[in-house]
Design a protein around this motif. Sequence first.
Motif, PDB file in Angstrom:
ATOM      1  N   GLU A  57     -46.796  37.358  45.386  1.00 33.24           N
ATOM      2  CA  GLU A  57     -45.338  37.530  45.450  1.00 33.24           C
ATOM      3  C   GLU A  57     -44.733  37.619  44.052  1.00 33.24           C
ATOM      4  O   GLU A  57     -43.894  38.476  43.778  1.00 33.24           O
ATOM      5  CB  GLU A  57     -44.714  36.360  46.218  1.00 33.24           C
ATOM      6  CG  GLU A  57     -43.226  36.506  46.447  1.00 33.24           C
ATOM      7  CD  GLU A  57     -42.648  35.329  47.227  1.00 33.24           C
ATOM      8  OE1 GLU A  57     -41.459  35.031  47.012  1.00 33.24           O
ATOM      9  OE2 GLU A  57     -43.377  34.718  48.034  1.00 33.24           O
ATOM     10  N   CYS A  58     -45.181  36.755  43.153  1.00 32.33           N
ATOM     11  CA  CYS A  58     -44.683  36.763  41.777  1.00 32.33           C
ATOM     12  C   CYS A  58     -44.991  38.097  41.104  1.00 32.33           C
ATOM     13  O   CYS A  58     -44.132  38.715  40.497  1.00 32.33           O
ATOM     14  CB  CYS A  58     -45.288  35.607  40.993  1.00 32.33           C
ATOM     15  SG  CYS A  58     -44.857  35.594  39.234  1.00 32.33           S
ATOM     16  N   ARG A  59     -46.229  38.533  41.241  1.00 34.05           N
ATOM     17  CA  ARG A  59     -46.649  39.785  40.586  1.00 34.05           C
ATOM     18  C   ARG A  59     -45.930  40.999  41.152  1.00 34.05           C
ATOM     19  O   ARG A  59     -45.655  41.956  40.444  1.00 34.05           O
ATOM     20  CB  ARG A  59     -48.149  39.956  40.691  1.00 34.05           C
ATOM     21  CG  ARG A  59     -48.845  38.920  39.839  1.00 34.05           C
ATOM     22  CD  ARG A  59     -50.279  39.212  39.696  1.00 34.05           C
ATOM     23  NE  ARG A  59     -50.828  38.256  38.729  1.00 34.05           N
ATOM     24  CZ  ARG A  59     -52.076  38.207  38.399  1.00 34.05           C
ATOM     25  NH1 ARG A  59     -52.925  39.042  38.929  1.00 34.05           N
ATOM     26  NH2 ARG A  59     -52.486  37.322  37.521  1.00 34.05           N
ATOM     27  N   ASN A  60     -45.623  40.971  42.433  1.00 34.35           N
ATOM     28  CA  ASN A  60     -44.950  42.104  43.064  1.00 34.35           C
ATOM     29  C   ASN A  60     -43.436  42.092  42.841  1.00 34.35           C
ATOM     30  O   ASN A  60     -42.766  43.060  43.178  1.00 34.35           O
ATOM     31  CB  ASN A  60     -45.250  42.143  44.565  1.00 34.35           C
ATOM     32  CG  ASN A  60     -46.688  42.483  44.863  1.00 34.35           C
ATOM     33  OD1 ASN A  60     -47.361  43.112  44.056  1.00 34.35           O
ATOM     34  ND2 ASN A  60     -47.180  42.057  46.016  1.00 34.35           N
ATOM     35  N   SER A  61     -42.926  41.001  42.289  1.00 30.76           N
ATOM     36  CA  SER A  61     -41.477  40.863  42.122  1.00 30.76           C
ATOM     37  C   SER A  61     -40.911  41.734  41.003  1.00 30.76           C
ATOM     38  O   SER A  61     -39.718  42.025  40.990  1.00 30.76           O
ATOM     39  CB  SER A  61     -41.118  39.402  41.839  1.00 30.76           C
ATOM     40  OG  SER A  61     -41.514  39.043  40.517  1.00 30.76           O
ATOM     41  N   GLY A  62     -41.748  42.101  40.049  1.00 29.68           N
ATOM     42  CA  GLY A  62     -41.257  42.866  38.906  1.00 29.68           C
ATOM     43  C   GLY A  62     -40.620  41.970  37.845  1.00 29.68           C
ATOM     44  O   GLY A  62     -40.153  42.463  36.817  1.00 29.68           O
ATOM     45  N   MET A  63     -40.589  40.676  38.092  1.00 29.56           N
ATOM     46  CA  MET A  63     -40.010  39.723  37.140  1.00 29.56           C
ATOM     47  C   MET A  63     -41.120  39.157  36.259  1.00 29.56           C
ATOM     48  O   MET A  63     -42.299  39.246  36.593  1.00 29.56           O
ATOM     49  CB  MET A  63     -39.338  38.566  37.894  1.00 29.56           C
ATOM     50  CG  MET A  63     -38.201  38.978  38.801  1.00 29.56           C
ATOM     51  SD  MET A  63     -37.603  37.594  39.814  1.00 29.56           S
ATOM     52  CE  MET A  63     -36.853  36.552  38.564  1.00 29.56           C
ATOM     53  N   SER A  64     -40.712  38.545  35.153  1.00 30.48           N
ATOM     54  CA  SER A  64     -41.685  37.820  34.337  1.00 30.48           C
ATOM     55  C   SER A  64     -42.108  36.573  35.115  1.00 30.48           C
ATOM     56  O   SER A  64     -41.373  36.094  35.989  1.00 30.48           O
ATOM     57  CB  SER A  64     -41.068  37.403  33.004  1.00 30.48           C
ATOM     58  OG  SER A  64     -40.073  36.412  33.212  1.00 30.48           O
ATOM     59  N   TRP A 111     -39.588  34.323  37.321  1.00 24.29           N
ATOM     60  CA  TRP A 111     -39.850  34.177  38.752  1.00 24.29           C
ATOM     61  C   TRP A 111     -40.044  32.705  39.109  1.00 24.29           C
ATOM     62  O   TRP A 111     -39.521  32.250  40.127  1.00 24.29           O
ATOM     63  CB  TRP A 111     -41.080  34.996  39.139  1.00 24.29           C
ATOM     64  CG  TRP A 111     -41.281  35.028  40.622  1.00 24.29           C
ATOM     65  CD1 TRP A 111     -40.756  35.927  41.503  1.00 24.29           C
ATOM     66  CD2 TRP A 111     -42.043  34.097  41.400  1.00 24.29           C
ATOM     67  NE1 TRP A 111     -41.154  35.618  42.778  1.00 24.29           N
ATOM     68  CE2 TRP A 111     -41.952  34.499  42.750  1.00 24.29           C
ATOM     69  CE3 TRP A 111     -42.800  32.983  41.091  1.00 24.29           C
ATOM     70  CZ2 TRP A 111     -42.582  33.817  43.778  1.00 24.29           C
ATOM     71  CZ3 TRP A 111     -43.430  32.299  42.117  1.00 24.29           C
ATOM     72  CH2 TRP A 111     -43.316  32.715  43.437  1.00 24.29           C
TER      73      TRP A 111
END
Length: 112
Positions: free
Chosen positions: A22-29, A33
Motif C-alpha cells: 500500500e505504501c509503495r503504491n501510494s506514490g508518497m514517500s 505515508w
Amino acid sequence: MDQVTKVRSYLKREQWKSIITECRNSGMSVSGWCKANGIVEQTYYRNLKRLREEMIDNLPATVEGLEKTEAFRKLGVQTPVVIRIGGATVEIAEGTSQQTIQAVLLALQSVC
C-alpha cells in the motif's frame, strides 16, 4: 513453535506485506505515508527488512554453485532479463541494483 504462534506470525507477516505494498503504491514517500497512516517509520523499515530476509532465506541454497549471498553479489545482468510470474512481467535491465531486484521480488511475492 505452537500452531497459534505460527498462525499469529503468518498473519502479522501478511499484514506487513499489505502495508508495504500500500505504501509503495501510494506514490508518497515512505516518511510521508507513515506519518499519514500513523505508522512509526522505523517499524516500517524493520518489517521491510524482516520480509526481505525471509525472502532471501526461501531462495534455493545455491544458484549455479554460488551461495545465496554470493549469488546476489556476483550475479550480473548482461542483457535485459524478463521474469514472468502469473500475470506479472518484470524486466531487469543491466546495472539494476541488488536492492531494487530484492524489492521487486518481494513485491512479486506479495502479489503472486
